[in-house]
Write an enzyme that holds these catalytic residues in place. Structure first.
Site, PDB file in Angstrom:
ATOM      1  N   GLY A 263      26.806 -14.349  -0.797  1.00 21.18           N
ATOM      2  CA  GLY A 263      25.572 -13.572  -0.709  1.00 21.18           C
ATOM      3  C   GLY A 263      25.769 -12.245   0.000  1.00 21.18           C
ATOM      4  O   GLY A 263      25.318 -11.194  -0.464  1.00 21.18           O
ATOM      5  N   ALA A 264      26.455 -12.293   1.132  1.00 26.10           N
ATOM      6  CA  ALA A 264      26.635 -11.083   1.939  1.00 26.10           C
ATOM      7  C   ALA A 264      27.632 -11.374   3.037  1.00 26.10           C
ATOM      8  O   ALA A 264      28.051 -12.522   3.214  1.00 26.10           O
ATOM      9  CB  ALA A 264      25.300 -10.660   2.560  1.00 26.10           C
ATOM     10  N   GLU A 266      28.706 -10.285   7.230  1.00 29.11           N
ATOM     11  CA  GLU A 266      28.178  -9.688   8.456  1.00 29.11           C
ATOM     12  C   GLU A 266      29.155  -8.783   9.203  1.00 29.11           C
ATOM     13  O   GLU A 266      29.059  -8.673  10.432  1.00 29.11           O
ATOM     14  CB  GLU A 266      27.722 -10.821   9.388  1.00 29.11           C
ATOM     15  CG  GLU A 266      28.861 -11.670   9.995  1.00 29.11           C
ATOM     16  CD  GLU A 266      29.167 -12.962   9.232  1.00 29.11           C
ATOM     17  OE1 GLU A 266      28.858 -13.029   8.017  1.00 29.11           O
ATOM     18  OE2 GLU A 266      29.730 -13.887   9.836  1.00 29.11           O
ATOM     19  N   ASN A 267      30.088  -8.125   8.536  1.00 28.92           N
ATOM     20  CA  ASN A 267      31.057  -7.251   9.215  1.00 28.92           C
ATOM     21  C   ASN A 267      30.347  -6.387  10.263  1.00 28.92           C
ATOM     22  O   ASN A 267      29.283  -5.837  10.013  1.00 28.92           O
ATOM     23  CB  ASN A 267      31.712  -6.310   8.198  1.00 28.92           C
ATOM     24  CG  ASN A 267      32.144  -7.026   6.955  1.00 28.92           C
ATOM     25  OD1 ASN A 267      32.937  -7.945   7.026  1.00 28.92           O
ATOM     26  ND2 ASN A 267      31.573  -6.641   5.820  1.00 28.92           N
ATOM     27  N   HIS A 299      19.632 -12.867   8.085  1.00 30.11           N
ATOM     28  CA  HIS A 299      20.776 -13.728   8.419  1.00 30.11           C
ATOM     29  C   HIS A 299      21.982 -12.886   8.851  1.00 30.11           C
ATOM     30  O   HIS A 299      22.556 -13.116   9.917  1.00 30.11           O
ATOM     31  CB  HIS A 299      21.127 -14.594   7.208  1.00 30.11           C
ATOM     32  CG  HIS A 299      22.291 -15.512   7.419  1.00 30.11           C
ATOM     33  ND1 HIS A 299      22.155 -16.826   7.765  1.00 30.11           N
ATOM     34  CD2 HIS A 299      23.623 -15.285   7.338  1.00 30.11           C
ATOM     35  CE1 HIS A 299      23.348 -17.378   7.897  1.00 30.11           C
ATOM     36  NE2 HIS A 299      24.263 -16.459   7.632  1.00 30.11           N
ATOM     37  N   GLU A 300      22.331 -11.921   8.037  1.00 31.24           N
ATOM     38  CA  GLU A 300      23.526 -11.110   8.371  1.00 31.24           C
ATOM     39  C   GLU A 300      23.276 -10.307   9.641  1.00 31.24           C
ATOM     40  O   GLU A 300      24.168 -10.161  10.470  1.00 31.24           O
ATOM     41  CB  GLU A 300      23.902 -10.176   7.216  1.00 31.24           C
ATOM     42  CG  GLU A 300      24.120 -10.868   5.868  1.00 31.24           C
ATOM     43  CD  GLU A 300      25.018 -12.085   5.898  1.00 31.24           C
ATOM     44  OE1 GLU A 300      25.944 -12.118   6.724  1.00 31.24           O
ATOM     45  OE2 GLU A 300      24.777 -13.020   5.103  1.00 31.24           O
ATOM     46  N   HIS A 303      23.673 -12.421  12.714  1.00 27.77           N
ATOM     47  CA  HIS A 303      25.077 -12.709  13.037  1.00 27.77           C
ATOM     48  C   HIS A 303      25.616 -11.729  14.081  1.00 27.77           C
ATOM     49  O   HIS A 303      26.602 -12.030  14.750  1.00 27.77           O
ATOM     50  CB  HIS A 303      25.951 -12.586  11.785  1.00 27.77           C
ATOM     51  CG  HIS A 303      26.167 -13.871  11.035  1.00 27.77           C
ATOM     52  ND1 HIS A 303      26.484 -15.061  11.649  1.00 27.77           N
ATOM     53  CD2 HIS A 303      26.147 -14.143   9.699  1.00 27.77           C
ATOM     54  CE1 HIS A 303      26.640 -16.011  10.729  1.00 27.77           C
ATOM     55  NE2 HIS A 303      26.433 -15.481   9.543  1.00 27.77           N
ATOM     56  N   GLU A 322      27.373 -20.297  11.628  1.00 28.02           N
ATOM     57  CA  GLU A 322      26.564 -20.394  10.406  1.00 28.02           C
ATOM     58  C   GLU A 322      25.325 -21.278  10.589  1.00 28.02           C
ATOM     59  O   GLU A 322      24.219 -20.884  10.211  1.00 28.02           O
ATOM     60  CB  GLU A 322      27.411 -20.867   9.229  1.00 28.02           C
ATOM     61  CG  GLU A 322      28.524 -19.890   8.832  1.00 28.02           C
ATOM     62  CD  GLU A 322      28.030 -18.480   8.533  1.00 28.02           C
ATOM     63  OE1 GLU A 322      26.810 -18.267   8.387  1.00 28.02           O
ATOM     64  OE2 GLU A 322      28.886 -17.565   8.448  1.00 28.02           O
TER      65      GLU A 322
END
Ligand code: HT7
Ligand code: ZN
Length: 877
Positions: A263-264, A266-267, A299-300, A303, A322
């Site tokens: 989905g994506a 989180e860098n 969500h990202e 993180h 997670e």
């Protein structure tokens, strides 16, 4: 392949301080220079070599403090760089030069090309495809990144942290430099370069710092990123208000790409997203798309604290970031929308995806103890059950101690790579509770069963609840220990009010009132002063992810459905009633016997449908019957999907007939005026959509859905109508025309064509397989793009029980062929697709044998990836 074990964890022999990376970008030959400042860890023998990770790398040269290392002092393979005779105590600098080919990288891990953009994906072990390094989450370093490219190849050059500066170079080239002050593991490194459009905004943090916000998308798609930006700002504010967490860099960037395995990602400071979870406008995105965008952006972003500032010691601890971050994004969505409706959707998802995982050959603990391929552990168990475990922790310690525990966690472990034990210790301390037994939720796989029996003693006016838990063996765990299961409950009296008193007996005391704590194999609690027989509403809100076995009459379920103060519990009762009825009907259909009367169920559903005191979204959820896969899961073994479908269709037809007029009215009540994605409007559309489906079935005509389709001014309503046509009136002129019109209108928008693929792939019945094969040859299909593959093949194999599980095995063979072909280019995608076979052993014998043969055929294919061979071996074991 090698198996990695949690018990073998050992820190590295050398500690990294800083890493400076320089990229000279070129699609075929990108030069990567990595300078790593490091030293030997105190106490490590001076003879210990430095061993860096690599994956399919070629080394150009390696230096120590600027001088080429003597070839006798290092060994290199595509997987490792080993250097001997490094300084005993002093800090030194290792320079590693590699050349990589982004355009040849089809795995979408490491540095790759998508469109004309350079993009990285490093979690879990992609950084080692860029350069030799300690590619593990417990090695935290401060990164400086310099990117050099031809201006006509990459106008924009982005990396983590804050922008340091840039400028022109020779021969039409330019450079940009980025510095991230927060030490991070390699999996959070990111680089994006290319020519992209952008939308910009700003956010002022609670401590008054201004943060620049940028979302990068393909040129021309900027307007479709507006909702994502809005969701980002709401997420940032929410994390400040709810957890006291503020953002910590000058800039936060999101880039949307069209080739992405998940989905994506989180860098740090540079999130990379599958464009499906960024781009939305009313014409092309559904309400569900908007809700997903909001949830995944949140969500990202969350993180940044749970994952980035505090990260995992090793990949066994994946749920540390997670599970906790899913818990946080659920809480955010519940606050932004209707909390009960959000919870109902979570329960549905958990039961549909995580329960079968826990019940099948791929079952693993929330914190696994071993793996061959970590990519195969980004699972519903780690994410969704991991979130449920955090939710139970909150229930057990109470909201206040939970917040104190979170504060302690952030304070104590900021900048560290930690474990589940470190996390739990914060809550044990904040609540003064022993969480040892609770921690079994992290180590024991499988869904516990709780059987509940009740007895009311009229003479004594007492009511006794007896609870008993059990947990079946799972792969590698033949024996299970007794768990701590928190069960929220209420006693409903005859008039619908709730019994107030607390019970006595083991497990009766709790941090939060209204929770029974089952901590022994079997225990009882007794309530006094219960003058009339109450109805027990238990596991309210799905307080524990367990299977409940309770003899409860339909009348009692109906009582809960009508009176429970908790909306989720009302839905649970309706859903339990429907499930029970459908399971019985499917068993009878299997034996060719007449189906049971569904009057009771119809009465409950039509009453809810017409109850205007209830939220429309709730009514829509109640009217959505358990899916064929839900019924199959309840039946458990010897599954014959066609009879399940027949029974379900028959019940749907009964409900449709019973509420015909009501559904006809409700189907016309989608909100008018310009589209708004807010939860209230979405709820109205959901109710109108399910009503359209029932009304059309009652009328036995596609005319109504065809008219809705033609008049639709937003994708939600259009997709609902298309689905009614394609699933309930397949092959009619109305269905064929609508599918053709949809394809023509959205031919240049692949994300919308994915909906067209998915709706067709999920059309029930044996005939769909041929249509799927046909669609695979369509100009819209691209086996290299994960979104296309998931929309067509993923929807067919995971979302079409009758089509995929055809008795002749053709569905299994189609999947096996695709998995084998895709594995050569993108092993992660192939392995994930294959998990659709995980419940094959619960099928009836003929289908089981066909499924087994397809799995064995995959196993026999040449050069299987570790990803696919791990899944196929565990599935067959
Ligand atoms: N943490 C991210 C995981 C992820 C990932 C893992 C393996 C391969 C590709 C990947 N892309 C993203 C996503 C998340 O949970 O936020
Ligand atoms: Zn995540």
């Amino acid at each position: 392949g090698q198996v990695f074990h949690l018990k073998d964890y050992a820190p590295t022999d050398f500690v990294v301080d800083r890493i400076d990376l320089t990229f000279e970008l070129d699609p075929a030959e990108t030069k990567v220079i990595s300078r790593v400042l490091m030293k030997r860890r105190a106490g490590v023998s001076r003879s210990a070599p430095l061993v860096f990770d690599g994956d399919e790398l070629t080394l150009d040269s390696v230096q120590l403090d600027g001088n080429d290392i003597d070839p006798a002092d290092f060994d290199v393979t595509p997987e490792n760089l080993t250097i001997r005779n490094l300084p005993a105590e002093a800090t030194f600098e290792i320079t590693v030069n590699t050349t990589i080919a982004p355009e040849a990288n089809t795995s979408l891990m490491g540095l790759y090309r998508t469109g004309n953009i350079y993009c990285t994906q490093c979690e879990a072990e992609g950084f080692r495809r860029i350069t030799y390094f300690y590619d593990r989450p417990d090695v935290l370093a401060v990164y400086t990144v310099t990117i050099i490219s031809r201006k006509d190849d990459a106008r924009l050059m982005l990396s983590n942290g804050n922008y340091l500066g840039g400028g022109n170079y020779d021969e039409g080239r330019h450079f940009a430099a980025w510095f991230d002050p927060h030490p991070k593991p390699s999996y959070l490194f990111a680089l994006v370069a290319g020519d992209l459009g952008v939308i910009e905004d700003t956010f002022t943090t609670m401590d008054e710092r201004e943060v620049a916000l940028r979302i990068y998308v393909e040129h021309g798609k900027e307007k479709r990123a507006a909702y994502a930006m809005d969701a980002l700002k709401r997420s940032m504010r929410w994390d400040e208000e709810t957890f006291g967490r503020a953002y910590d860099l000058d800039i936060f960037m999101i880039v949307a790409v069209s080739d992405f395995n998940m989905g994506a990602m989180e860098n740090k400071g540079l999130n990379v997203f599958n464009d499906k979870y960024v781009l939305a406008d009313p014409e092309t995105a559904t309400d569900a798309d908007y809700a997903n965008i909001e949830a995944i952006i949140a969500h990202e972003y969350f993180h940044n604290w749970t994952g980035n500032r505090i990260t995992c010691r090793d990949w066994f601890q994946l749920c540390l970031k997670e599970g906790l971050t899913v818990f946080r994004d659920h809480a955010f969505s519940a606050d932004q929308r209707s909390a009960p409706v959000k919870r109902i959707a979570e329960i549905r998802l958990l039961k549909a995806h995580q329960f079968p995982e826990d019940a099948g050959p791929l079952a693993h603990p929330v914190r696994p103890e071993s793996y061959r391929e970590i990519n195969n552990f980004y699972t519903a168990t780690v994410y969704e059950k991991g979130s449920e475990v955090v939710g139970m922790l909150r229930t057990i310690v109470g909201a206040d101690a939970f917040r104190q525990g979170m504060d302690l966690y952030f304070e104590r472990h900021d900048g560290q790579a930690v474990t589940i034990e470190d996390f739990l210790a914060c809550f044990a301390e904040a609540s003064s509770r022993d969480l040892m037994q609770f921690s079994l939720w992290y180590s024991q796989a499988g869904t516990p069963s709780v059987s509940v029996s009740t007895s009311w003693d009229e003479a004594k006016s007492t009511f006794t609840v007896t609870l008993e838990q059990s947990l079946q063996p799972t792969p590698g765990q033949p024996r299970k220990e007794v768990m701590h299961i928190p069960l929220a409950y209420g006693l409903l009296l005859e008039d619908g009010s709730e019994h107030k008193g607390s019970p006595s007996g083991a497990g009766a005391s709790s941090a939060a009132a209204g929770v029974l704590h089952l901590t022994r194999r079997k225990q009882s609690v007794t309530f006094a002063d219960v003058a009339s027989r109450p109805v027990l509403s238990i596991n309210r809100g799905f307080s524990a992810p367990v299977n409940l076995a309770m003899e409860q009459s339909s009348a009692d379920l109906a009582h809960i459905a009508r009176h429970d103060a908790d909306g989720v519990a009302r839905w649970q009762a309706i859903n339990d009633h429907a499930t029970r009825h459908l399971v019985a009907a499917a068993r009878l259909a299997r034996d060719g016997r007449p189906l049971p009367a569904s009057d009771e169920l119809c009465a409950i559903l039509t009453a809810v449908a017409g109850d205007e005191s209830l939220e429309p979204a709730f009514r829509a959820q109640a009217l959505t019957l358990p899916a064929e896969s839900d019924i199959a899961r309840e039946i458990g073994s010897n599954i014959e999907p066609d009879s399940i479908r027949a029974a379900r269709e028959a019940v749907i037809a009964d409900v449709a007939r019973a509420g015909r007029e009501l559904f006809s009215t409700l189907a016309n009540q989608a909100p008018g005026g310009p589209y708004s994605p807010d939860a209230g409007s979405a709820g109205l559309r959901a109710l109108a959509g399910i009503a359209l489906s029932y009304a059309s079935i009652a009328e036995a005509s596609p005319a109504r859905a065809a008219a809705v389709f033609a008049a639709a001014d937003n994708m939600t309503v259009m997709a609902q109508a298309l689905q009614v046509l394609a699933h309930h009136f397949p092959g009619t002129g109305a269905a064929t025309d609508a599918l053709a019109a949809f394809e023509a209108r959205f031919a240049d928008n692949p994300l919308v064509i994915d909906k067209w693929f998915a709706i067709q792939a999920m059309a029930p019945g044996a005939a769909t397989l041929d249509r799927v094969r046909e669609l695979m040859t369509s100009r819209h299909f691209d086996r290299m793009n994960p979104n296309r593959v998931r929309a067509l093949i993923g929807s067919f194999s995971a979302g079409n029980p009758t089509g995929f599980n055809r008795a002749d095995g053709a569905g299994f063979r189609l999947l096996a062929d695709e998995v084998t072909a895709i594995d050569k280019r993108n092993p992660q995608l192939a392995a994930r697709l294959l998990t659709a076979m995980r419940s094959w052993r619960s099928l009836e014998p003929v289908r089981q044998e066909e499924a087994r043969l397809a799995l064995v055929a995959i196993l026999g294919a040449a050069q299987l990836s570790t990803d696919v061979s791990d899944i196929v071996q565990r599935t067959l074991a």
